[in-house]
Design an enzyme around this catalytic site. Sequence first.
Site, PDB file in Angstrom:
ATOM      1  N   ASP A   1     -16.541 -64.963 -29.855  1.00  0.00           N
ATOM      2  CA  ASP A   1     -16.987 -66.181 -29.154  1.00  0.00           C
ATOM      3  C   ASP A   1     -16.215 -67.383 -29.674  1.00  0.00           C
ATOM      4  O   ASP A   1     -16.391 -67.780 -30.825  1.00  0.00           O
ATOM      5  CB  ASP A   1     -18.487 -66.387 -29.391  1.00  0.00           C
ATOM      6  CG  ASP A   1     -19.319 -65.391 -28.607  1.00  0.00           C
ATOM      7  OD1 ASP A   1     -20.259 -64.828 -29.176  1.00  0.00           O
ATOM      8  OD2 ASP A   1     -19.011 -65.181 -27.429  1.00  0.00           O
TER       9      ASP A   1
ATOM     10  N   HIS B   1     -14.233 -64.472 -25.538  1.00  0.00           N
ATOM     11  CA  HIS B   1     -15.021 -65.282 -24.608  1.00  0.00           C
ATOM     12  C   HIS B   1     -14.732 -66.749 -24.919  1.00  0.00           C
ATOM     13  O   HIS B   1     -15.173 -67.270 -25.950  1.00  0.00           O
ATOM     14  CB  HIS B   1     -16.507 -64.947 -24.815  1.00  0.00           C
ATOM     15  CG  HIS B   1     -17.447 -65.770 -23.998  1.00  0.00           C
ATOM     16  ND1 HIS B   1     -18.804 -65.770 -24.251  1.00  0.00           N
ATOM     17  CD2 HIS B   1     -17.259 -66.608 -22.950  1.00  0.00           C
ATOM     18  CE1 HIS B   1     -19.413 -66.581 -23.385  1.00  0.00           C
ATOM     19  NE2 HIS B   1     -18.487 -67.106 -22.591  1.00  0.00           N
TER      20      HIS B   1
ATOM     21  N   PHE C   1     -24.890 -70.748 -28.971  1.00  0.00           N
ATOM     22  CA  PHE C   1     -25.532 -70.277 -30.200  1.00  0.00           C
ATOM     23  C   PHE C   1     -26.048 -68.842 -30.027  1.00  0.00           C
ATOM     24  O   PHE C   1     -26.402 -68.432 -28.913  1.00  0.00           O
ATOM     25  CB  PHE C   1     -26.708 -71.190 -30.582  1.00  0.00           C
ATOM     26  CG  PHE C   1     -26.303 -72.619 -30.781  1.00  0.00           C
ATOM     27  CD1 PHE C   1     -26.359 -73.516 -29.711  1.00  0.00           C
ATOM     28  CD2 PHE C   1     -25.814 -73.055 -32.001  1.00  0.00           C
ATOM     29  CE1 PHE C   1     -25.961 -74.844 -29.879  1.00  0.00           C
ATOM     30  CE2 PHE C   1     -25.416 -74.376 -32.182  1.00  0.00           C
ATOM     31  CZ  PHE C   1     -25.486 -75.268 -31.112  1.00  0.00           C
TER      32      PHE C   1
ATOM     33  N   GLY D   1     -28.990 -65.909 -31.179  1.00  0.00           N
ATOM     34  CA  GLY D   1     -30.410 -65.912 -31.514  1.00  0.00           C
ATOM     35  C   GLY D   1     -31.315 -66.669 -30.565  1.00  0.00           C
ATOM     36  O   GLY D   1     -32.474 -66.956 -30.895  1.00  0.00           O
TER      37      GLY D   1
ATOM     38  N   ASP E   1     -24.877 -61.418 -21.414  1.00  0.00           N
ATOM     39  CA  ASP E   1     -24.714 -61.961 -22.761  1.00  0.00           C
ATOM     40  C   ASP E   1     -25.751 -63.043 -23.033  1.00  0.00           C
ATOM     41  O   ASP E   1     -25.822 -64.041 -22.327  1.00  0.00           O
ATOM     42  CB  ASP E   1     -23.299 -62.558 -22.836  1.00  0.00           C
ATOM     43  CG  ASP E   1     -22.987 -63.174 -24.176  1.00  0.00           C
ATOM     44  OD1 ASP E   1     -21.860 -63.697 -24.319  1.00  0.00           O
ATOM     45  OD2 ASP E   1     -23.848 -63.139 -25.066  1.00  0.00           O
TER      46      ASP E   1
ATOM     47  N   GLY F   1     -29.419 -63.102 -25.821  1.00  0.00           N
ATOM     48  CA  GLY F   1     -30.795 -62.625 -25.990  1.00  0.00           C
ATOM     49  C   GLY F   1     -30.958 -61.147 -25.701  1.00  0.00           C
ATOM     50  O   GLY F   1     -32.059 -60.675 -25.404  1.00  0.00           O
TER      51      GLY F   1
ATOM     52  N   GLY G   1     -25.398 -60.132 -30.141  1.00  0.00           N
ATOM     53  CA  GLY G   1     -24.952 -60.696 -31.413  1.00  0.00           C
ATOM     54  C   GLY G   1     -25.984 -60.464 -32.496  1.00  0.00           C
ATOM     55  O   GLY G   1     -25.849 -59.588 -33.344  1.00  0.00           O
TER      56      GLY G   1
HETATM   57  C1  DX5 Z   1     -23.662 -67.559 -26.960  1.00  0.00           C
HETATM   58  C2  DX5 Z   1     -22.645 -66.457 -27.100  1.00  0.00           C
HETATM   59  C3  DX5 Z   1     -23.296 -65.125 -27.191  1.00  0.00           C
HETATM   60  C4  DX5 Z   1     -24.137 -65.007 -28.428  1.00  0.00           C
HETATM   61  C5  DX5 Z   1     -25.116 -63.906 -28.222  1.00  0.00           C
HETATM   62  O1  DX5 Z   1     -23.020 -68.732 -26.601  1.00  0.00           O
HETATM   63  O2  DX5 Z   1     -21.773 -66.432 -25.985  1.00  0.00           O
HETATM   64  O3  DX5 Z   1     -22.337 -64.067 -27.193  1.00  0.00           O
HETATM   65  O4  DX5 Z   1     -23.330 -64.737 -29.529  1.00  0.00           O
HETATM   66  O5  DX5 Z   1     -25.969 -63.932 -29.311  1.00  0.00           O
HETATM   67  P1  DX5 Z   1     -27.391 -63.238 -29.202  1.00  0.00           P
HETATM   68  O6  DX5 Z   1     -27.113 -61.818 -28.822  1.00  0.00           O
HETATM   69  O7  DX5 Z   1     -27.958 -63.404 -30.581  1.00  0.00           O
HETATM   70  O8  DX5 Z   1     -28.162 -63.971 -28.144  1.00  0.00           O
END
Ligand code: DX5
Length: 224
Positions: free
Chosen positions: A38, A69, A146, A148, A178, A180, A200
Amino acid sequence: MPSPAVEIVPSILSADFARLGAAVDEAVAAGIRTVQVDVMDGHFVPNISVGLPVVEALKRSTAARLDVHLMIERPERYVEAFADAGADVLTVHVEACVHLHRTVEHIRSRGLQAGVALNPATPLGVLEEILPEVDVVLIMTVNPGFGGQRFIRSMLPKIARLRDWQARGGHAAAIQVDGGIAADTAPGVVAAGATQLVAGSAVFAAGVPVAAAVRRLREAITSS
Ligand code: DX5
């Protein structure tokens, strides 16, 4: 018709950056083939993360495919640099690209897979003219910036509409979701048509070893 195999794509954003190589190695040992990097510029999203040096370092240290990304303004400026750094997939946000067709063509001209990402409020219709040209459509189920964050459940119909649209038109872009993604949200996302799940915190910050976290996610997907 059996649903296509669903791929888990861990996002390194939630990994311990003091031991990033080891974390990615643990994911690969657990059967992961692609990790997502990311990239955030503090303008397109309210956070700054990593950039070219991390992609270059990961390219040297892992056989995993690197799915980059770009959560940055005017991403077209960096297609060459991320291609040179070793990206295998380069995803840009439709909200950040004035000339999206040109940018997608440029990504593909470098032999990379081209992805387009949509923020939660961005309607699928923006893909009308570009869907046949892309390899990945990334549906954000959080507002980017972010790890989480809480999964936005109202995105489920959007995923299903993309699946149905692709089935009608014969398009075959991967449907990547992508934000949550965890054992409790993964089954609904897969049922809606996702073929790639980016996770993530559920992989790298789950309070269990990466292998156990991947296994838990995989079991949630296969038991759904
Ligand atoms: C958010 C990122 C996601 C994030 C996903 O801006 O693009 O890829 O890392 O993190 P989780 O899986 O913890 O929601």
